[in-house]
Design an enzyme around this catalytic site. Structure first.
Site, PDB file in Angstrom:
ATOM      1  N   VAL A 126       0.835  -1.207   0.000  1.00  0.00           N
ATOM      2  CA  VAL A 126       0.000   0.000   0.000  1.00  0.00           C
ATOM      3  C   VAL A 126       0.865   1.250   0.000  1.00  0.00           C
ATOM      4  O   VAL A 126       0.584   2.215  -0.720  1.00  0.00           O
ATOM      5  CB  VAL A 126      -0.960  -0.002   1.209  1.00  0.00           C
ATOM      6  CG1 VAL A 126      -1.608   1.370   1.386  1.00  0.00           C
ATOM      7  CG2 VAL A 126      -2.044  -1.063   1.026  1.00  0.00           C
ATOM      8  N   GLU A 127       1.927   1.239   0.793  1.00  0.00           N
ATOM      9  CA  GLU A 127       2.746   2.436   0.932  1.00  0.00           C
ATOM     10  C   GLU A 127       3.466   2.805  -0.363  1.00  0.00           C
ATOM     11  O   GLU A 127       3.412   3.964  -0.791  1.00  0.00           O
ATOM     12  CB  GLU A 127       3.774   2.247   2.055  1.00  0.00           C
ATOM     13  CG  GLU A 127       3.197   2.360   3.454  1.00  0.00           C
ATOM     14  CD  GLU A 127       2.735   3.768   3.785  1.00  0.00           C
ATOM     15  OE1 GLU A 127       3.089   4.714   3.067  1.00  0.00           O
ATOM     16  OE2 GLU A 127       2.015   3.909   4.788  1.00  0.00           O
ATOM     17  N   THR A 128       4.165   1.842  -0.971  1.00  0.00           N
ATOM     18  CA  THR A 128       5.018   2.213  -2.105  1.00  0.00           C
ATOM     19  C   THR A 128       4.969   1.227  -3.268  1.00  0.00           C
ATOM     20  O   THR A 128       5.846   1.250  -4.127  1.00  0.00           O
ATOM     21  CB  THR A 128       6.494   2.349  -1.659  1.00  0.00           C
ATOM     22  OG1 THR A 128       6.952   1.088  -1.128  1.00  0.00           O
ATOM     23  CG2 THR A 128       6.657   3.434  -0.624  1.00  0.00           C
ATOM     24  N   TYR A 283      -7.277   2.961   5.164  1.00  0.00           N
ATOM     25  CA  TYR A 283      -5.901   2.537   4.911  1.00  0.00           C
ATOM     26  C   TYR A 283      -5.632   1.202   5.594  1.00  0.00           C
ATOM     27  O   TYR A 283      -5.075   0.276   4.993  1.00  0.00           O
ATOM     28  CB  TYR A 283      -4.924   3.591   5.425  1.00  0.00           C
ATOM     29  CG  TYR A 283      -3.484   3.138   5.458  1.00  0.00           C
ATOM     30  CD1 TYR A 283      -2.626   3.417   4.406  1.00  0.00           C
ATOM     31  CD2 TYR A 283      -2.983   2.422   6.549  1.00  0.00           C
ATOM     32  CE1 TYR A 283      -1.301   2.998   4.424  1.00  0.00           C
ATOM     33  CE2 TYR A 283      -1.662   1.994   6.574  1.00  0.00           C
ATOM     34  CZ  TYR A 283      -0.831   2.280   5.511  1.00  0.00           C
ATOM     35  OH  TYR A 283       0.467   1.849   5.542  1.00  0.00           O
TER      36      TYR A 283
END
Length: 303
Positions: A126-128, A283
């Site tokens: 999800v982050e990168t 998230y």
């Protein structure tokens, strides 16, 4: 024809440079609030005044950073729309490949911390997007812009700027080089500077905490973040509200607008540990679901 094409390319380049110039300006280190910040860093952390002034003088205040942080996507999207960004066949496939290529390291981190591989992989995905999207803004520019030209959260970002300058010195980094998000989050796990200093780990024993290039340090740091925020190994994370649950389950009801209407979930202790990484419950649900989907694909391959 070639002359016209060259002229068009030169005009395009000129327009880009003009747009960048209009968007940014070098930080005026003589501003009272900047001067006070420099004084504080000299007194608290024994920075060289001249060196710190020179470093901050290279920072650019960027209007585009303020625009981005003022309109986060999470406040505009429904859960159904938000989920489609992260839970895609392409990202699931990339996550499965990442898991297979780093299986030994990921399983070691799991054994040492109790944080499951699917949760670590879900966060990084999800982050990168497994290192594909780590941000293109200089961390120094982002933090300086938000520390001195974004009054609503200036106190928070000045603290993060302080942490960043200290960690750059601690880690032997040139503060003008690291790239990250428009909010100053860094590396493959997108740690804010304060989180880096508190939770990043050297998982390889090479004396460095490299969250930009070393996957073991990235995975170990994500897992350590969860451990330090109270992750409970083996406990459930979240379940759909229709699921039969023990009477002693301690959870909180969550309601979202999905593609097919309202969705109801129950988040447990570990779910809210995920929200310490990012306060958005959407998230947290996306990171958990992505990890579950990736684990399913990896498991089906093995089966």
């Amino acid at each position: 024809m070639k002359t016209r094409l060259l002229a068009a390319l030169m005009l395009s380049a000129a327009l880009v440079l003009h747009a960048e110039a209009a968007d940014s300006a070098y930080l005026d280190v003589s501003r009272p609030e900047v001067a006070a910040f420099i004084d504080d860093m000299v007194q608290k952390h024994e920075f060289s005044r001249d060196a710190l002034t020179a470093t901050l003088g290279k920072a650019q205040v960027r209007e585009s950073i303020i625009e981005k942080i003022s309109t986060p996507a999470e406040k505009k999207l429904t859960w159904g729309e938000y989920r489609k960004i992260f839970i895609t066949p392409e990202r699931i496939g990339a996550g499965a490949t990442f898991w297979r290529e780093n299986r030994e390291m990921l399983e070691r981190i799991h054994r040492e911390t109790g944080v499951p591989v699917d949760m670590i992989v879900g966060i990084i995905g999800v982050e990168t997007y497994f290192g594909r999207i780590t941000g293109k803004d200089r961390v120094l520019d982002a933090l300086v812009t938000l520390a001195f030209d974004y009054p609503r959260r200036a106190k928070f970002f000045r603290s993060e700027l302080e942490h960043f300058l200290v960690l750059a010195r601690e880690e032997g980094l040139d503060a003008t080089e690291p790239l990250g998000s428009y909010a100053g989050a860094m590396g493959r796990p997108q740690f804010m500077p304060s989180s880096f200093r508190a939770y990043a780990v050297d998982a390889t024993g090479d004396g460095k905490r490299d969250i930009w290039n070393n996957w073991a340090d990235v995975a170990g740091s994500v897992a350590n973040y969860f451990v330090e925020h109270g992750w409970r190994p083996g406990e459930e994370v979240v379940a759909q509200a229709a699921t039969d649950l023990p009477l002693d389950s301690d959870g909180q009801l969550l309601a979202y607008e999905g593609d097919d209407g309202p969705e109801y979930w129950v988040g447990f202790h570990n779910f809210f540990v995920i929200t310490r990484y990012n306060r958005s419950t959407m998230y947290a649900l996306a990171a958990w679901q992505l990890g579950q989907q990736i684990a399913s694909e990896v498991g089906s391959d093995e089966g």
